[in-house]
Design a protein around this motif. Structure first.
Motif, PDB file in Angstrom:
ATOM      1  N   UNK A 114       0.769  -1.197  -0.077  1.00 45.70           N
ATOM      2  CA  UNK A 114       0.152   0.100  -0.135  1.00 45.70           C
ATOM      3  C   UNK A 114       0.775   1.331  -0.168  1.00 45.70           C
ATOM      4  N   UNK A 115       2.131   1.089  -0.153  1.00 43.74           N
ATOM      5  CA  UNK A 115       3.209   2.363   0.035  1.00 43.74           C
ATOM      6  C   UNK A 115       3.403   2.831   1.351  1.00 43.74           C
ATOM      7  N   UNK A 116       3.023   2.004   2.440  1.00 40.63           N
ATOM      8  CA  UNK A 116       3.365   2.606   3.740  1.00 40.63           C
ATOM      9  C   UNK A 116       5.058   2.060   4.107  1.00 40.63           C
ATOM     10  N   UNK A 117       5.681   3.163   4.636  1.00 42.27           N
ATOM     11  CA  UNK A 117       7.033   3.111   4.702  1.00 42.27           C
ATOM     12  C   UNK A 117       7.407   2.694   6.377  1.00 42.27           C
ATOM     13  N   UNK A 118       8.106   1.724   6.422  1.00 37.34           N
ATOM     14  CA  UNK A 118       8.969   1.502   7.850  1.00 37.34           C
ATOM     15  C   UNK A 118      10.470   2.174   7.788  1.00 37.34           C
ATOM     16  N   UNK A 119      10.908   2.842   8.833  1.00 32.62           N
ATOM     17  CA  UNK A 119      11.889   3.475   8.830  1.00 32.62           C
ATOM     18  C   UNK A 119      12.904   3.189   9.714  1.00 32.62           C
ATOM     19  N   UNK A 120      14.468   2.612   9.542  1.00 33.16           N
ATOM     20  CA  UNK A 120      15.304   2.359  10.465  1.00 33.16           C
ATOM     21  C   UNK A 120      16.561   2.953   9.951  1.00 33.16           C
ATOM     22  N   UNK A 121      17.373   3.235  10.815  1.00 40.11           N
ATOM     23  CA  UNK A 121      18.590   3.690  10.518  1.00 40.11           C
ATOM     24  C   UNK A 121      19.612   2.971  10.840  1.00 40.11           C
ATOM     25  N   UNK A 122      21.030   2.636  10.176  1.00 33.00           N
ATOM     26  CA  UNK A 122      21.932   1.885  10.446  1.00 33.00           C
ATOM     27  C   UNK A 122      23.173   3.029  10.597  1.00 33.00           C
ATOM     28  N   UNK A 123      24.006   2.630  11.636  1.00 27.12           N
ATOM     29  CA  UNK A 123      25.112   3.485  11.752  1.00 27.12           C
ATOM     30  C   UNK A 123      26.502   2.817  11.973  1.00 27.12           C
ATOM     31  N   UNK A 124      27.783   3.518  11.656  1.00 26.30           N
ATOM     32  CA  UNK A 124      28.910   2.882  11.725  1.00 26.30           C
ATOM     33  C   UNK A 124      29.842   3.946  12.356  1.00 26.30           C
ATOM     34  N   UNK A 125      29.976   3.926  13.869  1.00 25.03           N
ATOM     35  CA  UNK A 125      30.597   4.961  14.511  1.00 25.03           C
ATOM     36  C   UNK A 125      32.067   5.207  14.168  1.00 25.03           C
ATOM     37  N   UNK A 126      33.023   4.337  13.684  1.00 26.18           N
ATOM     38  CA  UNK A 126      34.482   4.802  13.670  1.00 26.18           C
ATOM     39  C   UNK A 126      35.036   4.733  12.260  1.00 26.18           C
ATOM     40  N   UNK A 127      34.064   4.085  11.253  1.00 26.17           N
ATOM     41  CA  UNK A 127      34.511   4.017   9.863  1.00 26.17           C
ATOM     42  C   UNK A 127      33.395   4.331   8.945  1.00 26.17           C
ATOM     43  N   UNK A 128      33.829   4.807   7.622  1.00 25.77           N
ATOM     44  CA  UNK A 128      32.567   5.214   6.785  1.00 25.77           C
ATOM     45  C   UNK A 128      32.083   4.071   6.455  1.00 25.77           C
ATOM     46  N   UNK A 129      30.807   3.894   6.081  1.00 25.01           N
ATOM     47  CA  UNK A 129      29.806   2.789   5.552  1.00 25.01           C
ATOM     48  C   UNK A 129      30.373   2.782   4.142  1.00 25.01           C
ATOM     49  N   UNK A 130      30.198   1.611   3.438  1.00 26.03           N
ATOM     50  CA  UNK A 130      30.330   1.219   2.113  1.00 26.03           C
ATOM     51  C   UNK A 130      29.514   2.348   1.327  1.00 26.03           C
ATOM     52  N   UNK A 131      29.985   2.451   0.067  1.00 27.72           N
ATOM     53  CA  UNK A 131      29.182   3.334  -0.966  1.00 27.72           C
ATOM     54  C   UNK A 131      27.713   2.732  -1.039  1.00 27.72           C
ATOM     55  N   UNK A 132      26.773   3.700  -1.268  1.00 25.20           N
ATOM     56  CA  UNK A 132      25.315   3.238  -1.193  1.00 25.20           C
ATOM     57  C   UNK A 132      24.999   2.053  -2.118  1.00 25.20           C
ATOM     58  N   UNK A 133      25.590   1.996  -3.319  1.00 24.63           N
ATOM     59  CA  UNK A 133      25.553   0.795  -4.231  1.00 24.63           C
ATOM     60  C   UNK A 133      25.778  -0.473  -3.670  1.00 24.63           C
ATOM     61  N   UNK A 134      26.966  -0.469  -2.682  1.00 23.56           N
ATOM     62  CA  UNK A 134      27.471  -1.781  -1.951  1.00 23.56           C
ATOM     63  C   UNK A 134      26.488  -1.902  -0.960  1.00 23.56           C
ATOM     64  N   UNK A 135      25.936  -0.926  -0.153  1.00 18.66           N
ATOM     65  CA  UNK A 135      24.985  -1.382   0.768  1.00 18.66           C
ATOM     66  C   UNK A 135      23.691  -1.948   0.277  1.00 18.66           C
ATOM     67  N   UNK A 136      23.292  -1.435  -0.719  1.00 14.58           N
ATOM     68  CA  UNK A 136      22.144  -2.029  -1.607  1.00 14.58           C
ATOM     69  C   UNK A 136      22.412  -3.462  -1.931  1.00 14.58           C
ATOM     70  N   UNK A 137      23.760  -3.497  -2.578  1.00 12.30           N
ATOM     71  CA  UNK A 137      23.975  -5.069  -3.056  1.00 12.30           C
ATOM     72  C   UNK A 137      23.995  -6.093  -2.023  1.00 12.30           C
ATOM     73  N   UNK A 138      24.629  -5.695  -0.736  1.00 13.62           N
ATOM     74  CA  UNK A 138      24.741  -6.669   0.314  1.00 13.62           C
ATOM     75  C   UNK A 138      23.466  -6.874   1.211  1.00 13.62           C
ATOM     76  N   UNK A 139      22.674  -5.572   0.996  1.00  9.69           N
ATOM     77  CA  UNK A 139      21.166  -5.930   1.633  1.00  9.69           C
ATOM     78  C   UNK A 139      20.336  -6.969   0.775  1.00  9.69           C
TER      79      UNK A 139
END
Length: 380
Positions: A40-65
């Motif tokens: 129905x287009x409803x969205x559930x939101x969460x945040x992932x965080x890395x404290x000490x090192x950058x997260x991978x590029x967005x494309x890599x985050x999407x690929x792993x997920x």
């Protein structure tokens, strides 16, 4: 209604101050928003965080997920996922290649609550709508003037309880910071300290006595010694007088249960995993052990705090994330209020997505200025 799609947005920006404790420090923000979308287009939101090192590029985050997580979500009902009992064994008991576990719980529970039309805290069983909050500076690395300015501002906003970081190599500096806190926030205050495992049991006893003699009663000591030293924690409970021992932050659910069964905590410290917090919260309630909600992203832990009977306090630490959502939780007169909207109440700001999305990893020098503070302006 089943989950049919997901979206991940990567963010990276400078913090407005250095945060940290006696063991760690960080001055950048590396996070990503996870959005789960139903039919129905409803969205559930969460945040992932890395404290000490950058997260991978967005494309890599999407690929792993897509490879590791999405097959278990696609076509599933959020309510069923929220309540499903897993049976982790062998190689199935492992962390994802990205720090998505907490974000996933927030997004699933948010979407579930939206589907049934209830605020998450009500879905979890909550009957009150606010809980006391304490101001926490994550202040170990701040200069004295910035330390005082932060807590003076917190007092001006109505906070009456304050937690500072201790555990310096020279305990006299810890005492100095308590003196500065007293000057910044005035009398009739509740003071907590957090050593992040910097001390031994005997050091803790001696330091607490030093603070008391100097006129600083301590409401609770958080993680003063090693998380595994349950005998030491029991010793401190027996010798700390009116000061409470708040522990359990660094332990998983099994570790928290063992800690409570061994009598190693006056108060149990929990964080952001909705299902895990409710599980251990029910057990703590059976034992009559108060629960405190430590730092959770954008204070989403208020939903669990309102639902559990033994929670008296929730941590707020001025981390300058409020610009990421359309409306943060209301903090007024020393209390944080649950949202009345269906879900956990946090909605990703499209303005923030446009302004602060960083699909690729940036060097520190390219981050520029920190985002403007929504709750704290012109103080640090």
């Amino acid at each position: 209604m089943a989950i049919v799609d997901f979206r991940i947005t990567r963010f990276q920006f400078a913090r407005d101050r250095v945060i940290g404790d006696s063991q760690v420090r960080t001055d950048d923000v590396h996070l990503a928003a996870l959005e789960l979308i139903d039919g129905a287009g409803r969205v559930g939101l969460g945040f992932m965080q890395s404290l000490f090192a950058p997260l991978p590029d967005e494309a890599e985050l999407i690929r792993i997920f897509a490879v590791e997580i999405w097959p278990g979500l696609d076509g599933q009902e959020p309510g069923a996922l929220a309540h499903r009992v897993a049976r982790p064994r062998g190689g199935n008991q492992r962390r994802s290649g990205i720090p998505v576990e907490e974000a996933l719980q927030h997004a699933v529970w948010d979407l579930f609550a939206k589907q049934v039309g209830l605020p998450l805290w009500q879905l979890l069983g909550g009957r009150r709508s606010k809980v006391r909050a304490y101001a926490s500076g994550l202040d170990f690395h701040l200069a004295d003037d910035a330390f005082q300015a932060l807590f003076a501002h917190a007092a001006s906003e109505g906070f009456t309880a304050f937690k500072i970081k201790v555990g310096h190599a020279e305990v006299e500096r810890d005492l100095h910071r308590l003196d500065l806190l007293a000057k910044a926030v005035g009398p009739d205050r509740t003071v907590m300290i957090d050593a992040n495992e910097a001390w031994s049991p005997k050091q803790t006893i001696a330091n607490l006595e030093l603070f008391r003699r100097a006129g600083h009663p301590i409401f609770w000591m958080e993680d003063p010694i090693l998380r595994s030293d349950i005998d030491g924690l029991r010793l401190l409970r027996g010798t700390a007088g009116e000061t409470l021992i708040n522990s359990g932050e660094y332990l998983d659910v099994s570790g928290k249960r063992a800690l409570l069964q061994a009598g190693g905590a006056d108060m149990l410290n929990v964080h952001g995993h909705v299902t895990d917090v409710m599980r251990i919260g029910w057990f703590a309630a059976e034992l009559g052990v108060p629960v405190t909600l430590g730092n959770t992203f954008l204070e989403v832990g208020v939903n669990m705090a309102l639902a559990l009977p033994e929670v008296e306090w929730l941590e707020y630490s001025y981390q300058n994330f409020e610009h990421l959502v359309e409306q943060p939780y209301e903090i007024r007169d020393g209390f944080i209020h649950g949202s009345q909207a269906p879900g956990h109440g946090l909605v990703l700001s499209e303005e923030a997505r446009a302004a602060w999305r960083r699909p690729e990893v940036l060097e520190r020098s390219a981050l520029g200025d920190a985002p403007p503070q929504h709750r704290l302006t012109g103080v640090l």
